[in-house]
Design a protein around this motif. Structure first.
Motif, PDB file in Angstrom:
ATOM      1  N   PRO A   1      -8.155  44.195  58.440  1.00 40.72           N
ATOM      2  CA  PRO A   1      -8.088  45.513  59.085  1.00 40.72           C
ATOM      3  C   PRO A   1      -8.948  45.543  60.349  1.00 40.72           C
ATOM      4  CG  PRO A   1      -8.498  45.724  56.724  1.00 40.72           C
ATOM      5  CD  PRO A   1      -8.671  44.279  57.056  1.00 40.72           C
ATOM      6  N   GLU A   2      -8.519  46.294  61.354  1.00 48.63           N
ATOM      7  CA  GLU A   2      -9.234  46.339  62.630  1.00 48.63           C
ATOM      8  C   GLU A   2     -10.668  46.819  62.481  1.00 48.63           C
ATOM      9  OE1 GLU A   2      -7.116  48.575  65.510  1.00 48.63           O
ATOM     10  OE2 GLU A   2      -5.361  47.236  65.533  1.00 48.63           O
ATOM     11  N   ASP A   3     -10.900  47.703  61.491  1.00 47.70           N
ATOM     12  CA  ASP A   3     -12.235  48.287  61.365  1.00 47.70           C
ATOM     13  C   ASP A   3     -13.121  47.553  60.357  1.00 47.70           C
ATOM     14  OD1 ASP A   3     -10.785  48.987  59.156  1.00 47.70           O
ATOM     15  OD2 ASP A   3     -11.397  51.093  59.125  1.00 47.70           O
ATOM     16  N   LEU A   4     -12.678  46.396  59.845  1.00 45.19           N
ATOM     17  CA  LEU A   4     -13.486  45.661  58.867  1.00 45.19           C
ATOM     18  C   LEU A   4     -14.621  44.933  59.575  1.00 45.19           C
ATOM     19  CD1 LEU A   4     -13.779  44.799  55.871  1.00 45.19           C
ATOM     20  CD2 LEU A   4     -12.445  42.751  56.454  1.00 45.19           C
ATOM     21  N   GLU A   5     -15.850  45.184  59.136  1.00 43.53           N
ATOM     22  CA  GLU A   5     -17.035  44.559  59.707  1.00 43.53           C
ATOM     23  C   GLU A   5     -17.739  43.723  58.645  1.00 43.53           C
ATOM     24  OE1 GLU A   5     -17.807  44.774  62.809  1.00 43.53           O
ATOM     25  OE2 GLU A   5     -16.534  46.431  63.500  1.00 43.53           O
ATOM     26  N   VAL A   6     -18.523  42.731  59.094  1.00 44.91           N
ATOM     27  CA  VAL A   6     -19.341  41.942  58.175  1.00 44.91           C
ATOM     28  C   VAL A   6     -20.261  42.883  57.393  1.00 44.91           C
ATOM     29  CG1 VAL A   6     -21.191  40.230  58.016  1.00 44.91           C
ATOM     30  CG2 VAL A   6     -19.252  39.840  59.551  1.00 44.91           C
ATOM     31  N   GLY A   7     -20.303  42.716  56.099  1.00 43.08           N
ATOM     32  CA  GLY A   7     -21.093  43.591  55.242  1.00 43.08           C
ATOM     33  C   GLY A   7     -20.276  44.661  54.542  1.00 43.08           C
ATOM     34  N   ASP A   8     -19.026  44.894  55.023  1.00 47.97           N
ATOM     35  CA  ASP A   8     -18.154  45.881  54.394  1.00 47.97           C
ATOM     36  C   ASP A   8     -17.506  45.301  53.131  1.00 47.97           C
ATOM     37  OD1 ASP A   8     -18.701  47.563  56.478  1.00 47.97           O
ATOM     38  OD2 ASP A   8     -16.768  47.291  57.493  1.00 47.97           O
ATOM     39  N   ASP A   9     -17.205  46.169  52.181  1.00 51.53           N
ATOM     40  CA  ASP A   9     -16.439  45.786  50.998  1.00 51.53           C
ATOM     41  C   ASP A   9     -14.967  46.089  51.241  1.00 51.53           C
ATOM     42  OD1 ASP A   9     -18.686  44.964  49.652  1.00 51.53           O
ATOM     43  OD2 ASP A   9     -18.956  46.849  48.566  1.00 51.53           O
ATOM     44  N   ILE A  10     -14.093  45.243  50.704  1.00 45.46           N
ATOM     45  CA  ILE A  10     -12.663  45.432  50.869  1.00 45.46           C
ATOM     46  C   ILE A  10     -11.945  45.005  49.594  1.00 45.46           C
ATOM     47  CG2 ILE A  10     -12.401  43.148  51.941  1.00 45.46           C
ATOM     48  CD1 ILE A  10     -10.082  44.324  53.577  1.00 45.46           C
ATOM     49  N   GLU A  11     -10.901  45.759  49.231  1.00 43.50           N
ATOM     50  CA  GLU A  11     -10.100  45.405  48.061  1.00 43.50           C
ATOM     51  C   GLU A  11      -8.983  44.456  48.487  1.00 43.50           C
ATOM     52  OE1 GLU A  11      -8.587  47.880  44.315  1.00 43.50           O
ATOM     53  OE2 GLU A  11      -7.308  48.235  46.067  1.00 43.50           O
ATOM     54  N   VAL A  12      -8.920  43.306  47.836  1.00 41.90           N
ATOM     55  CA  VAL A  12      -7.920  42.294  48.172  1.00 41.90           C
ATOM     56  C   VAL A  12      -7.291  41.741  46.900  1.00 41.90           C
ATOM     57  CG1 VAL A  12      -8.995  41.598  50.348  1.00 41.90           C
ATOM     58  CG2 VAL A  12      -9.709  40.504  48.209  1.00 41.90           C
ATOM     59  N   PHE A  13      -6.120  41.147  47.062  1.00 51.84           N
ATOM     60  CA  PHE A  13      -5.452  40.440  45.963  1.00 51.84           C
ATOM     61  C   PHE A  13      -5.726  38.955  46.139  1.00 51.84           C
ATOM     62  CE2 PHE A  13      -1.743  38.193  44.227  1.00 51.84           C
ATOM     63  CZ  PHE A  13      -1.733  38.694  42.937  1.00 51.84           C
ATOM     64  N   LEU A  14      -6.107  38.271  45.063  1.00 54.75           N
ATOM     65  CA  LEU A  14      -6.445  36.852  45.119  1.00 54.75           C
ATOM     66  C   LEU A  14      -5.362  35.997  44.484  1.00 54.75           C
ATOM     67  CD1 LEU A  14     -10.256  36.820  44.199  1.00 54.75           C
ATOM     68  CD2 LEU A  14      -9.190  36.885  46.469  1.00 54.75           C
ATOM     69  N   TYR A  15      -4.946  34.972  45.214  1.00 58.90           N
ATOM     70  CA  TYR A  15      -3.990  34.006  44.671  1.00 58.90           C
ATOM     71  C   TYR A  15      -4.284  32.651  45.296  1.00 58.90           C
ATOM     72  CZ  TYR A  15      -1.160  34.521  48.982  1.00 58.90           C
ATOM     73  OH  TYR A  15      -0.710  34.541  50.280  1.00 58.90           O
ATOM     74  N   LEU A  16      -3.447  31.643  45.021  1.00 61.24           N
ATOM     75  CA  LEU A  16      -3.660  30.306  45.555  1.00 61.24           C
ATOM     76  C   LEU A  16      -2.636  30.019  46.649  1.00 61.24           C
ATOM     77  CD1 LEU A  16      -4.195  28.364  42.202  1.00 61.24           C
ATOM     78  CD2 LEU A  16      -5.946  29.323  43.714  1.00 61.24           C
ATOM     79  N   ASP A  17      -3.091  29.415  47.746  1.00 61.98           N
ATOM     80  CA  ASP A  17      -2.163  29.090  48.832  1.00 61.98           C
ATOM     81  C   ASP A  17      -1.421  27.792  48.522  1.00 61.98           C
ATOM     82  OD1 ASP A  17      -3.870  26.996  49.382  1.00 61.98           O
ATOM     83  OD2 ASP A  17      -4.667  27.853  51.238  1.00 61.98           O
ATOM     84  N   ASN A  18      -0.660  27.286  49.477  1.00 61.05           N
ATOM     85  CA  ASN A  18       0.166  26.098  49.251  1.00 61.05           C
ATOM     86  C   ASN A  18      -0.655  24.851  48.955  1.00 61.05           C
ATOM     87  OD1 ASN A  18       2.646  27.416  49.596  1.00 61.05           O
ATOM     88  ND2 ASN A  18       2.501  27.254  51.819  1.00 61.05           N
ATOM     89  N   GLU A  19      -1.933  24.873  49.288  1.00 66.20           N
ATOM     90  CA  GLU A  19      -2.813  23.742  49.002  1.00 66.20           C
ATOM     91  C   GLU A  19      -3.727  24.040  47.815  1.00 66.20           C
ATOM     92  OE1 GLU A  19      -4.809  22.431  52.528  1.00 66.20           O
ATOM     93  OE2 GLU A  19      -2.965  22.444  53.725  1.00 66.20           O
ATOM     94  N   GLU A  20      -3.341  25.041  47.031  1.00 74.16           N
ATOM     95  CA  GLU A  20      -4.064  25.439  45.817  1.00 74.16           C
ATOM     96  C   GLU A  20      -5.487  25.917  46.104  1.00 74.16           C
ATOM     97  OE1 GLU A  20      -2.278  25.710  43.165  1.00 74.16           O
ATOM     98  OE2 GLU A  20      -0.578  24.732  44.119  1.00 74.16           O
ATOM     99  N   ARG A  21      -5.705  26.464  47.298  1.00 77.14           N
ATOM    100  CA  ARG A  21      -6.997  27.047  47.636  1.00 77.14           C
ATOM    101  C   ARG A  21      -6.955  28.552  47.376  1.00 77.14           C
ATOM    102  NH1 ARG A  21      -7.231  24.839  53.712  1.00 77.14           N
ATOM    103  NH2 ARG A  21      -5.301  26.044  53.608  1.00 77.14           N
ATOM    104  N   LEU A  22      -8.068  29.092  46.894  1.00 83.49           N
ATOM    105  CA  LEU A  22      -8.167  30.527  46.649  1.00 83.49           C
ATOM    106  C   LEU A  22      -8.109  31.258  47.986  1.00 83.49           C
ATOM    107  CD1 LEU A  22      -8.555  32.305  44.123  1.00 83.49           C
ATOM    108  CD2 LEU A  22     -11.006  32.278  44.584  1.00 83.49           C
ATOM    109  N   ILE A  23      -7.227  32.256  48.077  1.00 85.44           N
ATOM    110  CA  ILE A  23      -7.053  32.984  49.325  1.00 85.44           C
ATOM    111  C   ILE A  23      -6.845  34.465  49.024  1.00 85.44           C
ATOM    112  CG2 ILE A  23      -4.544  32.732  49.465  1.00 85.44           C
ATOM    113  CD1 ILE A  23      -5.028  32.046  52.512  1.00 85.44           C
ATOM    114  N   ALA A  24      -7.189  35.305  49.994  1.00 88.87           N
ATOM    115  CA  ALA A  24      -7.110  36.757  49.804  1.00 88.87           C
ATOM    116  C   ALA A  24      -6.034  37.347  50.707  1.00 88.87           C
ATOM    117  CB  ALA A  24      -8.452  37.404  50.123  1.00 88.87           C
ATOM    118  N   THR A  25      -5.488  38.480  50.265  1.00 90.88           N
ATOM    119  CA  THR A  25      -4.523  39.215  51.075  1.00 90.88           C
ATOM    120  C   THR A  25      -4.657  40.705  50.789  1.00 90.88           C
ATOM    121  OG1 THR A  25      -2.178  39.529  51.619  1.00 90.88           O
ATOM    122  CG2 THR A  25      -2.706  38.987  49.336  1.00 90.88           C
TER     123      THR A  25
END
Length: 280
Positions: A41-65
């Motif tokens: 999000p445009e207004d997301l700053e370091v230190g802010d909390d954000i709700e995300v969904f966690l899954y694994l990408d094509n290389e099986e790495r944990l990633i957020a969306t």
């Protein structure tokens, strides 16, 4: 910090801004999880909390969306097959990476473009998020007190049978919706509000789309009264009208309609005429 929940939503703190996104506090590489730039999000700053969904990408790495998946781990859902390869089917669940359903978890070979009821879970061997069309093994038997007669529930229409429809109740239990309780068109994958009509001694559950008995008639009486108030005080249907017309107009049985008309008539709120009913 709470333990991360793969395949579900998590609230994580933004810790490190990079050109290709924002790293969030958690696991993954160097204790961080990437939220790609397209989802930041445009207004997301370091230190802010954000709700995300966690899954694994094509290389099986944990990633957020921040995208909203069509189903999360533990859910039953009706998903379309996006493509098929020699290992299984890949279902569109609303994310960049499709959801894998291996052949061993299919009742019959899935076909591209068709949709199926599946359960989303984490595979114990690979720790990957997967889908299974063998939904029976993920349904629970309701324990004493879990469900009550008359309780309002969410129903996922699962499968047509000779008796009616198999349904999944509140994302947990199997149930049956008899044809005699259905007064509108239903299709596999529909989500509708329903009610528990009976819990059998063997634990099987019967459902209805409407409250049963007097409570349902009273509820529809109030609805019919509101309809008359918004339609100039008149309705062309009366207690002798065709059942199909009543079902098409209000989605209830003729019996329920007659009970409601009788209730309003006894309360002297309406009069019955040859052309229908009208407010007094």
């Amino acid at each position: 910090m709470e333990a991360l929940k793969l395949g579900k939503k998590n609230v994580l703190r933004a810790t490190w801004r990079v050109d290709f996104g924002m790293y969030l506090e958690g696991g993954g590489y160097d204790g961080k999880i990437l939220l790609p730039e397209r989802y930041v999000p445009e207004d997301l700053e370091v230190g802010d909390d954000i709700e995300v969904f966690l899954y694994l990408d094509n290389e099986e790495r944990l990633i957020a969306t921040t995208l909203e998946p069509k189903a999360m781990v533990g859910d039953f859902a009706y998903l379309e097959v996006a493509w098929v390869n020699e290992y299984g089917a890949f279902l569109d669940w609303g994310l960049m990476k499709d959801l894998f359903c291996p052949f061993r978890e299919q009742k019959r070979r899935m076909e591209k473009g068709r949709s199926y009821i599946v359960h989303v879970h984490i595979d114990e061997e690979s720790y990957r998020i997967m889908a299974s069309a063998k939904v029976e093994k993920f349904l629970r038997q309701p324990a004493s007190g879990d469900l009550q007669k008359g309780q309002e529930v969410e129903l996922l229409i699962w499968q047509k049978t000779d008796l009616g429809f198999k349904v999944i109740i509140d994302n947990k239990y199997a149930g049956l919706l008899y044809d005699t309780q259905v007064f509108r068109n239903l299709h596999t994958g529909d989500r509708v509000q329903g009610f528990i009509s009976r819990i059998r001694p063997d634990g099987k559950v019967d459902c209805a789309l409407q409250r049963t008995g007097r409570q349902h008639a009273e509820d529809f009486s109030a609805r019919l009264l509101r309809y008359l108030e918004t339609q100039g005080g008149r309705c062309r249907l009366h207690d002798k009208s065709d059942a199909a017309e009543i079902q098409e107009q209000f989605g209830v049985s003729k019996r329920t309609y007659k009970q409601a008309v009788g209730d309003l008539y006894k309360r002297r709120l309406i009069r019955i005429t040859d052309s229908g009913i009208e407010l007094v």
